[in-house]
Each structure stands twice: as structure tokens, then as C-alpha cells.
Design a protein around this motif. Structure first.
Motif, PDB file in Angstrom:
ATOM      1  N   GLU A   6       0.557   4.241  -2.591  1.00 25.78           N
ATOM      2  CA  GLU A   6       0.166   5.589  -2.181  1.00 25.78           C
ATOM      3  C   GLU A   6       1.229   6.632  -2.482  1.00 25.78           C
ATOM      4  OE1 GLU A   6      -0.839   4.984   1.920  1.00 25.78           O
ATOM      5  OE2 GLU A   6      -2.471   3.611   1.312  1.00 25.78           O
ATOM      6  N   GLU A   7       2.456   6.237  -2.321  1.00 27.29           N
ATOM      7  CA  GLU A   7       3.523   7.217  -2.519  1.00 27.29           C
ATOM      8  C   GLU A   7       4.144   7.152  -3.914  1.00 27.29           C
ATOM      9  OE1 GLU A   7       6.276   7.012   0.732  1.00 27.29           O
ATOM     10  OE2 GLU A   7       4.675   6.826   2.232  1.00 27.29           O
ATOM     11  N   ASP A  65       0.823  -1.215   0.000  1.00 32.09           N
ATOM     12  CA  ASP A  65       0.000   0.000   0.000  1.00 32.09           C
ATOM     13  C   ASP A  65       0.856   1.265   0.000  1.00 32.09           C
ATOM     14  OD1 ASP A  65      -2.351  -1.320  -0.149  1.00 32.09           O
ATOM     15  OD2 ASP A  65      -2.766  -1.289   2.013  1.00 32.09           O
TER      16      ASP A  65
END
Ligand code: NAD
Ligand code: NAD
Lengths: 250, 250
Positions: free
Chosen positions: B186-187, B182
Motif C-alpha cells: 500500500e505504501e 500489505d
DNA sequence: ATAGCATTGTGACATTCTTCACAACTCCTG
DNA sequence: CAGGAGTTGTGAAGAATGTCACAATGCTAT
């Protein structure tokens, strides 16, 4: 069906002293007296073997070891190729530079092949190494346990900073650089590791060479100038990263 | 010339997936209308450029930087070649894959060439990286300052050992592996580093790929299997040593 | 301007590396 | 002991990479 008796093939000593003579026998000789032929594998032959091939050999060894761990005693070029992600033909061609180690219809004996390649690479002994530059990286390398299991052993630590001298790292004392050359000579060291700052790497390489080192593992980001008889390999994660980003999409 | 065949610029042994070749336009056209090279060839051109060339580019950049440090503003392929120990023709050929950056009679503008190559390699930005496996090696990598200065920055540390989780290394907390995928998503992380034990490297690589990483720097001694759009480079000092001993005399 | 020097960018060529493809061999089965 | 299956080792072909060598061009000096 993984028996695979001991290969009846006697060890083709990968060459010791043999005059030049790039023996050009006819390949299709129905009467292969084998062994002896392999035995005379031309000396100095390494001048002819591509460095790319030599660089792949350690991977073959590593992979063969992993098969040994699983007690697999026989392997085909095809299977090995799948594990390493090269073609089977390449493996066979690479090995053919050194002799014939497999059996048609059967493949290679894992232990025998692994031993043979190790002998080719001169890994059938332990190489002492001196490590120069005992900063953060030097400490990490000195503490790394992976070398011993691979025919290498760090036997001397050196740093130019007198205040670092004396400290014991992984059971070895850090010694001053001024002792480096003599130590290499006295202990017949042939391998050196450079972990000094970039700007000091060349002078360190010069000292290693002066002492008689013939192989240098260089962690500093510079191209070293050394005489032709000395081999250098760079460990350079930054360059590795910088060449990967090229391929990143977007 | 002296070109000792080592100390060359290449790297790990086994070459993974051969050069991806597609989109083969334009054979040798005698009438190069070519032109606005500034405009830099099409985006997809990298499918045609040899990986060997790409791997040399970081060395060129590094060398150009060292010239900049010395305030040298201009350099010829000949001079650059001497510094790196390749031929001048090779440098010119390598650069010609991307356009024309020099001036006849003059050479290259150091700053401009360096910027250009950095842009080619996509080093004109900072790449966030996740580091997996926070043992001894992981700690050393996390503390290494050399990445920041080279367009890279570690932004996340991960380890499967819950008892390691929470520890702060170089201002970043170690986080559990279950958060890895994740986080990458997300980044928008595109680069991963593997410093786990050998046996866990493949599963780690799988997670990195699942998250969307496209470049992996692998310190574990295994050949990773990844999809074709992911690039892997191995850092393997043991293999490097093992391929050097072959050349040691005696 | 023009000459003369320096140096690029690149066809053409040379060399090195990889892959194909198959004869030759090994082993197994019946 | 013949036939088939499997796999090596290697010529030959092919692909990739490296080098040569020179026309084209920029720069400097006069
Ligand atoms: N390749 C890699 O993976 C990697 C990783 C980290 C660092 N590095 C490089 O390794 C080198 C060292 O990094 P570091 O973080 O350990 O630096 P550091 O400053 O912590 O350590 C350098 C050490 O070298 C010693 N030294 C200086 N000059 C010397 C000389 N002439 N002879 C012997 N020793 C000398 C210094 O006293 C110091 O102890 C740097 O060049 C760095 O770029 C490479
Ligand atoms: N290439 C090099 O220069 C170099 C140098 C040293 C070590 N190594 C290799 O790096 C690896 C790590 O070496 P080390 O000395 O740090 O070992 P280590 O045992 O100290 O550390 C390994 C760490 O990985 C963690 N880990 C285990 N499984 C994991 C998983 N699935 N996902 C995430 N983390 C996991 C462990 O909890 C541990 O913290 C080994 O494969 C070693 O061979 C490479």
C-alpha cells in the motif's frame, strides 16, 4: 555417511616465525610429505594474500559453525558454496592460499576446517577491546552480546564527557578519555571501537593508535587516517542504503 | 603513495550475485560522438556499471557534503582523492561512467557534483523503509536520527511478538508482522531493514520480497537468499572484526 | 590574444580477482 | 584390487578493476 574420522592431517600451524622465503616448491611433487610442508607456510605470507579473501573467511567460519550446530561433520566446497552464494572454485581457491585442508572425494571436516580458519584469523583467543564514545550507539554496542561469542570482549568504555564518566554500563564503568592511552598500553589492547560523533572520530583514532591499537572498528561516517600497520573497517549503514537505491527499478 | 590498503571504501565480505550484465552495447568506439552527457546516458546503463563503483559513490557524496559545510565550492579529483584515500584517477574514472562533470584546469563544482551523484544514486527523494524485528537493535535503529538526513525514513515498525505490538518507538507504533506485506504494497515501500534473530531473518526477507521490497539492509548474521532483482547489504561488525585480527602483529 | 598553468576524461596498460577444467587423489563397492 | 564416483587443489584463462600518462581543454594574467 557423515562419519569423517578425525583428519589425520596434523595441524599446519599457520605460520609463526619463519624467515621470509616464499618457498616455491614444485606443485606436482608426487611425494608430498605433506604436513611439514604445510607447516612452513610462509610467514609474512599475509602480505601476499588478498584482503578480499581474508574478508570472506569470517563468513566461512560462520557457515561452518551453523553446520556444526546441525551436527554435520563433513562438507564439500560445493555444498558450502551453495549456502554462501559463492562458487565452489572460489572457496577452494581461497583456502588454497593457506594450505590443503580437504580430502579428495570427501570434502572438508567441518570442525577441523572451522578451527583452522579461526586459527588463521587469530580467533583462537579472546581480544580485548576499548570502546570510545558512550552515547546512544556506544550504549547499544556495550550491551551487545554478540561479541563475546566471537572472540571479542569489550574491556573498557571511554567518553570525553566528564558527566558521563562513572556510569556503569553492562558491568563496566565509563572512564575519561585521558585514561585511554595508558589503559591500552597496560592491558595490551589491540582493538578499538569508535562511536564518537563524526568530528571527533579522527582525534579518537589518533589516541587509539598512540596507545598501540592495530585494528579499529569505526562507526562514525568519516574516513580515518591511520598508519599503514593499522587496519580500519567502517560500519556504515547509510552508505549501504545509499548504494542500494541505485538499483531500485522505476 | 601511502595508500594503506585498509580503511578503504568497500564493505561486506561476500559479494552476492555478480554484476548483472546484459545489454552490452558499444565496445570501445574511437569516435565518441558522445555528447550531451547532461542528457545522461540511457536509463539502463546501470547494468554495465561495476558495483564497486556504485559503492564508492556514497563516500564521494559524503565527502562533498563536508566540503559544502566548509563553503568550499570547487574541488579537484586530486584533493578529493586525498580526503578519501583513493587515487585521483579512480575518482575520475568512476565519474566517467556517468558523464563529464568537471572542468579542465578547474576541477568540479562541489554542489553540482554532489547533486549529480545524488541523482545517480536516486537520493534526490526520500525512501520510506520498514524495520522488522524490534528488539534491542531494532529500538536503536528506530531511534537513530542519521537516516532522515540521508534520504531515508523509517515509516513502519514490525515485530512478530504480539506483546511488543502497540508500543510506540520514536513516534511510530510497533505493528504485527501479519500486516507487513500489505503495508509494503500500500505504501509502495522499496526498502526493508532486518533486525530479527538470525534464524528468522530468511523468513522475514521472504515477506519483504513478497511485498515488493527491492533493497534489504540486513543486520542478522546470515546470507539471505533473494531474487536477482533484490539487493542486499549486510551490516556485520563481527565479521569486520574477525577479518581485522588477521593483520594484527605478534 | 596568447602563454602558461591546472586539471579533466580516457585509451592503453597493469594488476588483481574469479572461474574453468582437469589431473590427482580418496573412498567405496563388488 | 579394479573400477567408478566424488571432490580437492591448482595451472591457465578470463574477467574485472585499477593506474598511468597525456591530449584536450578551461582559466587567468598580462
Ligand atoms: N554506523 C552505525 O550504525 C551508526 C549508528 C548510529 C550512530 N552512528 C554514528 O556513531 C556516532 C555516535 O552516535 P550517537 O548516536 O551515539 O551520538 P551521541 O551524541 O549520542 O554520542 C556521542 C558520544 O561521544 C562522546 N564523545 C564526544 N567526543 C568524544 C571524544 N573526542 N572522545 C570520546 N567520546 C567523545 C560524547 O560525549 C557522547 O557521549 C556518530 O558519529 C553517528 O553518526 C553510527
Ligand atoms: N549487525 C549489528 O550491528 C548487530 C548488532 C546487534 C544485533 N545484531 C543482530 O540483530 C538481530 C537482533 O538482535 P537483538 O539484540 O535486537 O535481538 P532481540 O532478541 O533483542 O530482538 C529480536 C526481535 O525480533 C523479533 N522477532 C523474532 N522473530 C521475528 C520475525 N520472524 N519477524 C519479526 N520480528 C521477529 C523478536 O520478537 C524480538 O523483538 C540478531 O540477529 C543479532 O545477531 C546485529
Amino acid at each position: 555417511m557423515l562419519d569423517c574420522n578425525e583428519s589425520d592431517i596434523s595441524m599446519p600451524a599457520i605460520a609463526r616465525t619463519t624467515p621470509i622465503a616464499r618457498d616455491d616448491r614444485e606443485p606436482t611433487n608426487p611425494y608430498r610429505v605433506d604436513m611439514d610442508l604445510d607447516d612452513e607456510a610462509d610467514e609474512l605470507s599475509h602480505l601476499n594474500i588478498p584482503d578480499v579473501v581474508i574478508r570472506r573467511l569470517p563468513i566461512y567460519v560462520r557457515t561452518l559453525h551453523s553446520l556444526l550446530e546441525k551436527e554435520q561433520t563433513s562438507v564439500s566446497s560445493e555444498e558450502l558454496a551453495r549456502m554462501i552464494d559463492v562458487t565452489a572454485a572460489q572457496i577452494r581457491r581461497d583456502l588454497s592460499y593457506f594450505g590443503k585442508f580437504g580430502k579428495q572425494g570427501k570434502g572438508y571436516d567441518v570442525g577441523y576446517l572451522s578451527d583452522t580458519i579461526e586459527r588463521i584469523l587469530k580467533l583462537d583467543r579472546t581480544w580485548g577491546m576499548v570502546l570510545c564514545g558512550m552515547g546512544k550507539l556506544g550504549h547499544a554496542i556495550a550491551n551487545y552480546r554478540g561479541f563475546q561469542r566471537s572472540s571479542f570482549e569489550i574491556t573498557g568504555l571511554f567518553d570525553s564527557d566528564e558527566s558521563a564518566v562513572g556510569e556503569v554500563v553492562n558491568e563496566l564503568p565509563i572512564r575519561p578519555m585521558r585514561e585511554l592511552v595508558d589503559t591500552i598500553r597496560e592491558e595490551h589492547i589491540r582493538v578499538g571501537i569508535i562511536a564518537t560523533p563524526r568530528v571527533n572520530a579522527q582525534e579518537t583514532a589518533d589516541m587509539l593508535v598512540e596507545g598501540g591499537v592495530e585494528a579499529i572498528l569505526n562507526y562514525a561516517p568519516v574516513i580515518l587516517r591511520v598508519p599503514a600497520h593499522v587496519t580500519v573497517r567502517e560500519i556504515d549503514p547509510v552508505s549501504a542504503l545509499q548504494s542500494m537505491t541505485y538499483y531500485i527499478s522505476e
